[in-house]
Design an enzyme around this catalytic site. Structure first.
Site, PDB file in Angstrom:
ATOM      1  N   CYS A  16      24.918  88.851  24.300  1.00  0.00           N
ATOM      2  CA  CYS A  16      24.454  88.589  22.938  1.00  0.00           C
ATOM      3  C   CYS A  16      24.843  87.165  22.587  1.00  0.00           C
ATOM      4  O   CYS A  16      25.112  86.361  23.477  1.00  0.00           O
ATOM      5  CB  CYS A  16      25.002  89.623  21.944  1.00  0.00           C
ATOM      6  SG  CYS A  16      26.782  89.565  21.661  1.00  0.00           S
ATOM      7  N   ASN A  19      29.358  87.477  21.804  1.00  0.00           N
ATOM      8  CA  ASN A  19      30.125  88.386  22.660  1.00  0.00           C
ATOM      9  C   ASN A  19      31.259  89.086  21.917  1.00  0.00           C
ATOM     10  O   ASN A  19      32.306  89.359  22.476  1.00  0.00           O
ATOM     11  CB  ASN A  19      30.649  87.646  23.903  1.00  0.00           C
ATOM     12  CG  ASN A  19      31.191  88.570  24.991  1.00  0.00           C
ATOM     13  OD1 ASN A  19      32.120  88.199  25.694  1.00  0.00           O
ATOM     14  ND2 ASN A  19      30.644  89.744  25.153  1.00  0.00           N
ATOM     15  N   CYS A  21      30.085  91.530  19.197  1.00  0.00           N
ATOM     16  CA  CYS A  21      29.456  92.676  18.532  1.00  0.00           C
ATOM     17  C   CYS A  21      28.618  93.490  19.513  1.00  0.00           C
ATOM     18  O   CYS A  21      29.096  94.441  20.113  1.00  0.00           O
ATOM     19  CB  CYS A  21      28.580  92.223  17.358  1.00  0.00           C
ATOM     20  SG  CYS A  21      29.480  91.445  16.010  1.00  0.00           S
ATOM     21  N   ARG A  22      27.372  93.102  19.694  1.00  0.00           N
ATOM     22  CA  ARG A  22      26.423  93.915  20.454  1.00  0.00           C
ATOM     23  C   ARG A  22      26.747  94.035  21.937  1.00  0.00           C
ATOM     24  O   ARG A  22      26.701  95.127  22.506  1.00  0.00           O
ATOM     25  CB  ARG A  22      25.006  93.357  20.295  1.00  0.00           C
ATOM     26  CG  ARG A  22      24.508  93.399  18.866  1.00  0.00           C
ATOM     27  CD  ARG A  22      23.239  92.616  18.700  1.00  0.00           C
ATOM     28  NE  ARG A  22      23.529  91.175  18.811  1.00  0.00           N
ATOM     29  CZ  ARG A  22      22.599  90.247  18.877  1.00  0.00           C
ATOM     30  NH1 ARG A  22      21.328  90.579  18.871  1.00  0.00           N
ATOM     31  NH2 ARG A  22      22.936  88.975  18.949  1.00  0.00           N
ATOM     32  N   SER A  23      27.031  92.924  22.586  1.00  0.00           N
ATOM     33  CA  SER A  23      27.265  92.988  24.032  1.00  0.00           C
ATOM     34  C   SER A  23      28.557  93.732  24.352  1.00  0.00           C
ATOM     35  O   SER A  23      28.617  94.496  25.319  1.00  0.00           O
ATOM     36  CB  SER A  23      27.271  91.594  24.652  1.00  0.00           C
ATOM     37  OG  SER A  23      28.250  90.766  24.062  1.00  0.00           O
ATOM     38  N   ASP A 149      21.422  91.911  15.521  1.00  0.00           N
ATOM     39  CA  ASP A 149      22.809  91.495  15.327  1.00  0.00           C
ATOM     40  C   ASP A 149      23.347  92.087  14.021  1.00  0.00           C
ATOM     41  O   ASP A 149      22.837  91.777  12.942  1.00  0.00           O
ATOM     42  CB  ASP A 149      22.886  89.969  15.291  1.00  0.00           C
ATOM     43  CG  ASP A 149      24.304  89.440  15.402  1.00  0.00           C
ATOM     44  OD1 ASP A 149      25.254  90.232  15.273  1.00  0.00           O
ATOM     45  OD2 ASP A 149      24.448  88.222  15.607  1.00  0.00           O
TER      46      ASP A 149
END
Length: 180
Positions: A16, A19, A21-23, A149
């Site tokens: 993401c 690095n 939140c999402r990933s 995000d």
């Protein structure tokens, strides 16, 4: 584990922007799913960001909170204990070497995918690249999506992100298992 069996591991990288939140959420969820299915040792999993904004930071607390709230319905109790014992990931920036190290590189959205493809275009070591690069959202059950995000939202945005990530990863894992 022998060197030969280590080489047989499937290597998956989630990417993401920062690095945190999402990933990292995808990394946590995927580890949990793999542990629940008893195949965690068959994979190497990591995450990275296309920017240097958060290098060295641990996941956003809302990412950890969303995982803690939602993982119990997604994985076994034993896997949940394992998940909670993992040290928090430290954010790192995506690098050219990742193309050669990982079998799958999943971008969380179109912008991340574009950044990765720009790096690939300018890579100096293209002959060693092995990774399949695509958006994780291509594995969504109902439609191809961007995993949005949640950083500027509230906890509900992180829970929505969890649901999308979980859905995509279950479908990706099912595809891998059916191809073996």
């Amino acid at each position: 584990m022998s060197t030969e069996s280590k080489n047989l591991k499937k290597k998956v990288l989630f990417v993401c922007l920062g690095n945190i939140c999402r990933s990292t959420m995808a990394e946590i969820v995927f580890r949990g799913l793999l542990h629940s299915r008893g195949v965690l040792d068959s994979f190497e999993i990591d995450s990275a960001g296309t920017s240097s904004y958060h290098i060295g930071d641990t996941p956003d607390p809302r990412t950890v909170q969303a995982c803690n709230q939602n993982m119990g319905r997604a994985i076994s109790e034993e896997s949940l204990k394992h998940f909670r014992s993992i040290p928090l990931h430290r954010a790192r920036e995506f690098s050219d070497q990742d193309f050669s190290k990982f079998d799958y590189i999943f971008a969380m959205d179109e912008s991340n995918l574009s950044n990765i493809k720009k790096m690939l275009k300018h890579s100096t070591s293209k002959e060693t690249h092995i990774a399949t690069v695509k958006r994780l959202g291509e594995y969504h059950t109902y439609k191809k999506i961007n995993v949005e995000d949640p950083y500027y939202g509230d906890t509900s945005n992180f829970n929505i992100c969890f649901n999308h990530v979980h859905d995509c990863l279950v479908n990706f894992l099912n595809e891998i298992e059916s191809s073996n």
